[in-house]
Design a protein around this motif. Structure first.
Motif, mmCIF file in Angstrom:
data_model
loop_
_atom_site.group_PDB
_atom_site.id
_atom_site.type_symbol
_atom_site.label_atom_id
_atom_site.label_comp_id
_atom_site.label_asym_id
_atom_site.label_seq_id
_atom_site.Cartn_x
_atom_site.Cartn_y
_atom_site.Cartn_z
ATOM 1 N N GLU A 1 -10.667 8.776 0.761
ATOM 2 C CA GLU A 1 -11.195 7.636 1.500
ATOM 3 C C GLU A 1 -10.109 6.678 1.954
ATOM 4 O O GLU A 1 -10.305 5.940 2.903
ATOM 5 N N SER A 2 -8.944 6.711 1.293
ATOM 6 C CA SER A 2 -7.940 5.760 1.745
ATOM 7 C C SER A 2 -7.152 6.296 2.942
ATOM 8 O O SER A 2 -6.505 5.536 3.619
ATOM 9 N N GLU A 3 -7.207 7.606 3.171
ATOM 10 C CA GLU A 3 -6.488 8.139 4.329
ATOM 11 C C GLU A 3 -7.441 8.492 5.460
ATOM 12 O O GLU A 3 -7.217 8.162 6.604
ATOM 13 N N LEU A 4 -8.520 9.194 5.102
ATOM 14 C CA LEU A 4 -9.374 9.788 6.135
ATOM 15 C C LEU A 4 -10.755 9.143 6.173
ATOM 16 O O LEU A 4 -11.725 9.819 6.468
ATOM 17 N N ILE A 5 -10.847 7.855 5.874
ATOM 18 C CA ILE A 5 -12.148 7.172 5.769
ATOM 19 C C ILE A 5 -12.972 7.910 4.713
ATOM 20 O O ILE A 5 -12.782 7.652 3.551
#
Lengths: 421, 346
Positions: free
Chosen positions: B227-231
């Motif tokens: 979630e921190s890179e690719l939503i």
């Protein structure tokens, strides 16, 4: 529209030109697809951009070929507002710069103004300021380090430490009535005296927090995945860091021991004993460790001061600079006039130019003040540490993977409010 | 009543009961995960709907159903809808071969607590679960979002790489038990806890555990939805019940993984040092106890997965591939070779 850079034949403009970057972003992606690149926007609204930042990245698979930071989404023209606000009113702007540790910005600003005027602030105020300053540093580093964990997928540390960060926020709330935008400093001292149980509350925090911090370290520092993800990632050497204008923990992580608190002591930093932790290679891991150790050093500073907060006035008793007590204003003519003068005409700051810096959690927060003797500054420029780090972001991430970009951004502790001013 | 009608009724009842239990369980794992995560993180978690928040899954389900169905304008509509449907279907199929417990006697006939006892049970499950990657890929591609696409690519690479290691680790188990049927593998471990494959095959277990952790797409292997890179990766564009389907199937996969660990390495429904057959209990009571034991063991591993998720950070894509191909695969091969040699000699 002409490109602003085009007539600048002397050399490359070192600062990114926001306008032309935006135009470039809007260009057709066709040429990128031909090269097998994919352009993604990391932000302005993306979970990894804490605050509103934008990074336009060209990816070759997962590898970042080119990264361009775009700034300005939360620009609130604080420097321009500074020309309109009085010296005390500008505190409200500084609160909103690094909103994770707002008291530090207040103290930095007030310190700059006081140094410019040359007021001797009562030692009670100085001690309280130093304590709050260091506690704010802890609270800032808590957020930075735990959010690094969140960006690497370890969510637990954030909420675990946040619970104890609340202790500090509660102290602020008891002290000032506000939790985030505290604004409790005034030129010449504090707005009001500290409350009775202040020292006890701070001691409670000092007693509980080291244990919790140890727990948190256990979660990450020796974790193999964490080490693999951070060691050597986003590394920068000392010379490059200095040439970009790095300060604060990010510079110290590269091995340079520059700290405003030691180099140009202000508040009581020349009277307390503390060390400056430095890293080796300036990577994400080193930044994490430097911040972590700084929390212990901050606790050391606070514990040296908390037992002997001197009694006495909390505000300078020269009413040219600070408001006289309310009771006297009602009863005495002279105090009433001082009150009127300060409220209507502001504090008299001698004309001239002045620069003063303070070590906030992110680095050197400098205020360049030009005064023409009026009630507001003629010009205020704020040296916001994030602004300088963030320029180096493309250099740090180009060639590494998408996931690294998130970790690097997080460990630089780029705070949008401070970055855009 | 005719014999075949009873057979069909029993099969039907078993199927309904199985899927009911699995779906309910998966729904409650969402609550369990949130509650446990809260305890790990020094907070309370959802405790408002019903006692201890027990009605929370129901409330969530209603919420998902009442939400507006949004399909992105540039998405490929057919495939966009196919993604979650396929994913949840494939997540449920492996349960056809997983035994919940021993046998019971219903209407005078012995009924295995398993929808079907395939003689290639494990192979069937692995084969089906590898199709699961299509649900992710189709969903990620069809939503026409770059983050979804990246998530789908990561996920497919990850699932395919780790399936190989998982398969090789399992081959060693097959060598020992001499069967591919889930029931036979459990019965082969029944003699004593020391016959559990986790003690016989410690290296194989570690490899299998890591691989199945990667197969379930959870931290530290949740690269597909980092979630921190690719939503949230491949289901970034999914909302309402379509998202619920993705989420539910991930939890079903989690239970499947836990059940696999239980039956392959921890003796299925066997209780250590207790032989249910010799206690003199009626067949049905023994069958019931075996079901409870199986559920408890599986539940424990579900908890372990939750525990891991809320403790560890996430790998990077290249590190994940290194781990899979350069470390786990050689280990699995060594394990298989060693097992084969020992099995040949002993």
């Amino acid at each position: 529209m002409t490109n602003k850079n085009s007539d600048n034949s002397a050399g490359k403009n070192p600062l990114p030109d926001t306008y032309s970057t935006r135009q470039e972003v809007l260009k057709n992606e066709a040429e990128h697809l031909e090269n097998g690149l994919m352009r993604i926007n990391l932000g302005p609204s993306h979970p990894a951009t804490h605050g509103i930042l934008q990074n336009v990245m060209d990816l070759d698979g997962e590898t970042i070929v080119k990264a361009r930071p775009v700034i300005g989404y939360v620009h609130r023209s604080f420097e321009k507002l500074g020309e309109k606000y009085t010296y005390n009113q500008f505190l409200n702007c500084t609160d909103r710069m690094n909103y994770v540790s707002s008291p530090m910005n207040n103290i930095a600003w007030i310190n700059a103004v006081e140094e410019m005027i040359g007021i001797n602030v009562p030692s009670r105020a100085q001690v309280v300021r130093t304590i709050i300053n260091e506690l704010s540093r802890i609270s800032d580093h808590i957020i930075c380090n735990t959010v690094l964990g969140v960006d690497l997928g370890a969510f637990t540390g954030l909420l675990y430490l946040y619970h104890y960060r609340e202790m500090f926020t509660n102290i602020l709330e008891k002290m000032t009535g506000a939790r985030l935008t505290t604004t409790f400093n005034r030129v010449g001292g504090l707005e009001m005296d500290i409350y009775d149980g202040f020292a006890a509350d701070v001691k409670d925090f000092l007693k509980v927090f080291p244990k919790i911090l140890k727990d948190f370290e256990g979660l990450l520092i020796h974790n193999r995945i964490f080490i693999d993800r951070t060691k050597g990632v986003g590394a920068i050497d000392k010379e490059t860091a200095l040439s970009y204008g790095y300060t604060g923990p990010n510079l110290r992580a590269t091995g340079c021991d520059y700290d405003v608190r030691k180099a140009y002591p202000y508040l009581l930093y020349d009277q307390v004993d503390f060390d400056i932790p430095v890293g080796i290679d300036g990577s994400v891991y080193d930044r994490f460790l430097v911040r972590n150790e700084e929390m212990y050093q901050s606790m050391k500073i606070v514990s040296q001061l908390i037992d002997n907060i001197p009694a006495g006035p909390y505000r300078v008793e020269d009413y040219h600079y600070s408001l006289p007590p309310k009771k006297d204003v009602y009863e005495k003519m002279e105090e009433l006039i001082y009150h009127f003068k300060i409220v209507m005409h502001g504090i008299q700051v001698p004309p001239g130019e002045f620069y003063s810096a303070a070590e906030i959690a992110n680095g050197e927060m400098g205020f360049y003040i030009v005064s023409d003797g009026g009630k507001t500054p003629y010009r205020v420029h704020v040296r916001r540490p994030c602004f300088w780090y963030y320029q180096s972001f493309p250099e740090l991430v180009e060639g590494s993977m998408l996931a690294d970009a998130v970790a690097v951004m997080s460990s630089l502790n780029v705070i949008a409010g401070e970055l855009d001013g | 009543m005719e014999e075949w009608i009873i057979d069909i009724l029993i099969s039907l009842a078993k199927t309904l009961a199985f899927f009911g239990v699995i779906l309910l369980w998966a729904a409650y794992i969402t609550l369990g995960e949130r509650r446990f995560a809260s305890f790990f993180q020094n907070r309370l978690g959802p405790n408002r709907a019903g006692i201890f928040g027990l009605l929370q899954p129901l409330a969530d389900g209603i919420k998902f159903m009442m939400k507006e169905e949004i399909i992105p304008k540039n998405a490929n509509r057919a495939f966009y809808l196919l993604g979650p449907t396929l994913f949840i279907t494939i997540a449920l199929i492996p349960w056809a071969a997983i035994p919940f417990g021993d046998t019971v006697v219903i209407a005078g006939r012995e009924v295995k607590l398993q929808i079907v006892d395939l003689n290639v049970g494990i192979l069937f499950m692995i084969a089906v679960s590898s199709i699961g990657v299509y649900g992710i890929m189709i969903g990620g591609w069809a939503s026409n979002n770059k983050y979804s696409l990246l998530g789908a690519i990561r996920s497919s690479a990850q699932l395919i790489s780790y399936e190989i290691t998982m398969g090789i680790a399992l081959a060693a188990v097959f060598l020992l038990s001499g069967s591919l049927s889930t029931r036979d593998i459990i019965i082969a471990q029944m003699q004593s806890p020391w016959h559990w494959n986790v003690f016989v095959q410690p290296l194989g277990f570690i490899v299998f555990f890591v691989s199945i952790l990667a197969e379930t797409n959870r931290v530290p292997f949740d690269l597909a939805e980092a979630e921190s890179e690719l939503i949230v990766g491949y289901h970034t564009e999914y909302g309402a019940f379509k998202f619920a389907m993705y989420m539910l199937s991930e939890y079903i996969n989690l239970i499947t993984a836990s059940a696999l660990i239980t039956l392959l390495y921890f003796g299925g429904w066997g209780i250590p040092f207790v032989d249910l057959g010799r206690l003199g209990l009626s067949v049905n009571l023994a069958g019931l106890i075996s079901v409870i034991v199986f559920l408890v063991k599986t539940g424990f591993f579900v908890f372990v997965f939750i525990w891991i998720r809320w403790t560890l950070p996430r790998f990077r894509y290249d590190q994940l591939m290194n781990l899979g191909w350069k470390i786990l695969l050689p280990l699995a091969l060594v394990n298989l070779f060693g097992t084969a040699v020992v099995a040949l000699l002993v």
